[in-house]
Design an enzyme around this catalytic site. Structure first.
Site, PDB file in Angstrom:
ATOM      1  N   GLU A   1      50.354  42.033  40.496  1.00  0.00           N
ATOM      2  CA  GLU A   1      50.000  41.529  41.816  1.00  0.00           C
ATOM      3  C   GLU A   1      51.201  40.791  42.418  1.00  0.00           C
ATOM      4  O   GLU A   1      51.647  39.782  41.882  1.00  0.00           O
ATOM      5  CB  GLU A   1      48.802  40.592  41.727  1.00  0.00           C
ATOM      6  CG  GLU A   1      48.311  40.112  43.083  1.00  0.00           C
ATOM      7  CD  GLU A   1      47.115  39.187  42.996  1.00  0.00           C
ATOM      8  OE1 GLU A   1      46.198  39.326  43.814  1.00  0.00           O
ATOM      9  OE2 GLU A   1      47.103  38.314  42.095  1.00  0.00           O
TER      10      GLU A   1
ATOM     11  N   GLU B   1      37.025  34.313  40.677  1.00  0.00           N
ATOM     12  CA  GLU B   1      37.481  35.378  41.567  1.00  0.00           C
ATOM     13  C   GLU B   1      38.993  35.356  41.505  1.00  0.00           C
ATOM     14  O   GLU B   1      39.636  34.446  42.029  1.00  0.00           O
ATOM     15  CB  GLU B   1      36.965  35.144  42.986  1.00  0.00           C
ATOM     16  CG  GLU B   1      37.086  36.369  43.880  1.00  0.00           C
ATOM     17  CD  GLU B   1      38.398  36.419  44.630  1.00  0.00           C
ATOM     18  OE1 GLU B   1      39.300  37.168  44.169  1.00  0.00           O
ATOM     19  OE2 GLU B   1      38.529  35.734  45.646  1.00  0.00           O
TER      20      GLU B   1
ATOM     21  N   LYS C   1      38.517  20.814  44.327  1.00  0.00           N
ATOM     22  CA  LYS C   1      39.949  20.639  44.122  1.00  0.00           C
ATOM     23  C   LYS C   1      40.662  21.728  44.926  1.00  0.00           C
ATOM     24  O   LYS C   1      40.727  22.882  44.494  1.00  0.00           O
ATOM     25  CB  LYS C   1      40.289  20.741  42.630  1.00  0.00           C
ATOM     26  CG  LYS C   1      41.726  20.329  42.294  1.00  0.00           C
ATOM     27  CD  LYS C   1      42.683  21.467  42.515  1.00  0.00           C
ATOM     28  CE  LYS C   1      44.127  21.001  42.446  1.00  0.00           C
ATOM     29  NZ  LYS C   1      45.059  22.025  42.956  1.00  0.00           N
TER      30      LYS C   1
ATOM     31  N   CYS D   1      43.896  38.445  47.987  1.00  0.00           N
ATOM     32  CA  CYS D   1      43.593  38.925  46.632  1.00  0.00           C
ATOM     33  C   CYS D   1      43.041  40.344  46.645  1.00  0.00           C
ATOM     34  O   CYS D   1      43.278  41.120  45.712  1.00  0.00           O
ATOM     35  CB  CYS D   1      42.625  37.973  45.934  1.00  0.00           C
ATOM     36  SG  CYS D   1      41.120  37.646  46.871  1.00  0.00           S
TER      37      CYS D   1
END
Length: 494
Positions: free
Chosen positions: A395, A261, A185, A296
């Protein structure tokens, strides 16, 4: 040179890929989104739902239990995957165009960095699979044991938009080589290159049903995949908030294997014993700004000794000018746009918050926008800000780095570990003992010493705390996509 004309010549596939065929969503729905490059509409990508996920999982399950792929030898799987890597390389310009078109990232970066890395990933795992061995418990009288790895069966992978094919390859390559069938996906912001790759998997010789792609929204398709009882493992890269939902879905269904992750707020420690501050600033800029900060593992939180602050800031301001964004399709530009107007606004809100809190905000001088609707953010450096500010702790996922000062390495280490995240980090020092101490005690999955981002496919990648669990990359990834099985044998030989 501008490569927009090359994009117009492409026959872009926008349907899902299930059981070896491109198909519309059963509902007939399609997605529409606005390009961050110039505000044009990108539409007609299949908007799948749980019904389509069922179709894909059923196809993957049939393929797995038929043994058409799972029963192939490691050498046979290796040959097919190496052919896939070659096909990716042959189609590298098209793959780069598709990713630029959807995400706004620089075509030059995709063509010369991202897509080649994805090809390298596939080749690495293909070459590694026949060098991966099981273990044996030595004979004990008339007994001995085999400790072996077996495929999970059907696995699902939910992948992000910031480096699409690289992360896709991190997941599908070890999954397939272990003998699994997979349903992927992709992020709704970056689906087209994976659909192109799906066509290449068939050409390479991967049997129908072994590799499937279901496009659509995460809260619908991703959720259905994570909840599906015939999916034995779910592998996700994305935000920590979504990662927590994936864990919940796995528990609510069949306790499937999970690897995540997730987000990061990388600590980049520069100590008083760092003698190469200019290099530290250059490496930071290289890894922080090249994809508009949408990484990331980005080193977005500099923690620096006060004695090195002025020199570092002067160097960093100079270095960030090399990453001023421009037209992603212009091959003279190395930096493009952020992925969406929504992401652009989120980043701007954080910058505005920093200013409202009295922080010092420096932004690189921007070139003229190629389009009034272009969602580009200038490289931004924020200093003189409280360590508990949301700009420091959350973040941002944009080209925004915060710089905090400390009086000692001990204080730097404490501040670095005072975070919900633990993906990657770095320490810059010319004192070996100090480097080892910080590396040992920094609560992250990957530590760089006097470097950043220059590891390769042999190095495991994954975090601790709310940055996730499990590992991408390296031979250890084969463990993620398999179950450990013990076979205990008693024999009656004299």
């Amino acid at each position: 040179m501008n490569v927009r004309e090359n994009l117009k010549a492409l026959n872009i596939e926008k349907r899902a890929y299930i059981d070896g065929k491109f198909v519309d969503a059963v509902s007939g729905k399609v997605m529409q989104k606005i390009s961050s490059i110039d505000g044009t509409i990108i539409d007609n990508i299949a908007e799948c739902d749980a019904v389509d996920v069922d179709r894909a999982v059923d196809a993957a399950k049939r393929a797995y239990f038929s043994g058409v792929w799972a029963d192939k030898s490691p050498a046979e799987k290796k040959s097919v995957m190496l052919k896939l890597a070659a096909l990716m390389e042959e189609n590298i310009e098209e793959l780069a165009l598709l990713d630029t078109f959807e995400t706004g990232r620089s075509y030059q970066n995709y063509l010369h960095d991202s897509i080649p890395k994805a090809v390298e990933v596939v080749r690495y795992f293909a070459e590694a699979v026949d060098k991966y061995y099981d273990k044996m418990i030595p004979p004990r009288g008339k007994d001995f044991g085999l400790i072996t790895r077996v495929p999970l069966g059907v696995v699902g992978a939910i992948t992000p938009w910031n480096d699409p094919l690289v992360v896709d390859a991190w997941k599908f390559a070890p999954a397939l080589l272990m003998g699994n069938s997979i349903v992927m996906k992709p992020a709704e912001q970056a689906s087209l290159s994976l659909l192109k790759l799906a066509a290449l998997t068939s050409e390479a010789g991967i049997p129908d049903g072994v590799f499937n792609v279901v496009t659509g929204y995460g809260e619908i398709v991703g959720k259905a995949l994570a909840l599906h009882r015939d999916v034995r493992g779910i592998f996700f890269t994305g935000s920590s908030d979504t990662g927590k939902k994936i864990l919940t879905y796995a528990g609510q269904s069949n306790m499937k294997k999970v690897a995540l992750e997730c987000g990061g707020k990388g600590a980049y420690i520069v100590t008083a014993n760092c003698n190469n501050v200019g290099e530290a600033a250059k490496v930071l800029a290289d890894n922080m700004f090249y994809n508009q900060g949408q990484i990331c593992s980005a080193p977005s939180r500099v923690i620096i000794d006060k004695t090195k602050f002025d020199e570092f800031m002067n160097c960093l301001r100079t270095e960030c000018e090399r990453y001023v964004p421009g037209d992603p399709f212009d091959t003279e530009n190395n930096v493009g746009c952020v992925v969406s107007v929504e992401q652009y606004q989120k980043i701007q809100n954080y910058i505005a918050l920093a200013k409202s809190e009295g922080a010092e905000v420096y932004q690189a001088v921007g070139r003229k926008k190629h389009s009034e609707k272009a969602a580009c953010v200038q490289p931004t450096i924020i200093s003189n800000i409280a360590a508990n500010s949301r700009v420091v702790t959350e973040e941002i996922f944009g080209p925004v780095v915060v710089v905090l000062t400390v009086n000692s390495t001990a204080e730097a280490l404490t501040l670095a570990n005072d975070s919900n995240y633990g993906l990657a980090g770095a320490v810059w020092t010319n004192d070996f003992d100090e480097a080892f101490h910080v590396a040992k005690n920094l609560e992250v999955g990957l530590v760089h010493v006097n470097s950043y981002g220059n590891d390769d496919n042999s190095a495991p990648f994954g975090g601790v705390k709310e940055s996730g669990l499990g590992k991408d990359k390296s031979i250890y990834s084969f463990d993620e996509y398999s179950d450990l099985k013990t076979i205990w044998i008693h024999h009656s030989a004299h």
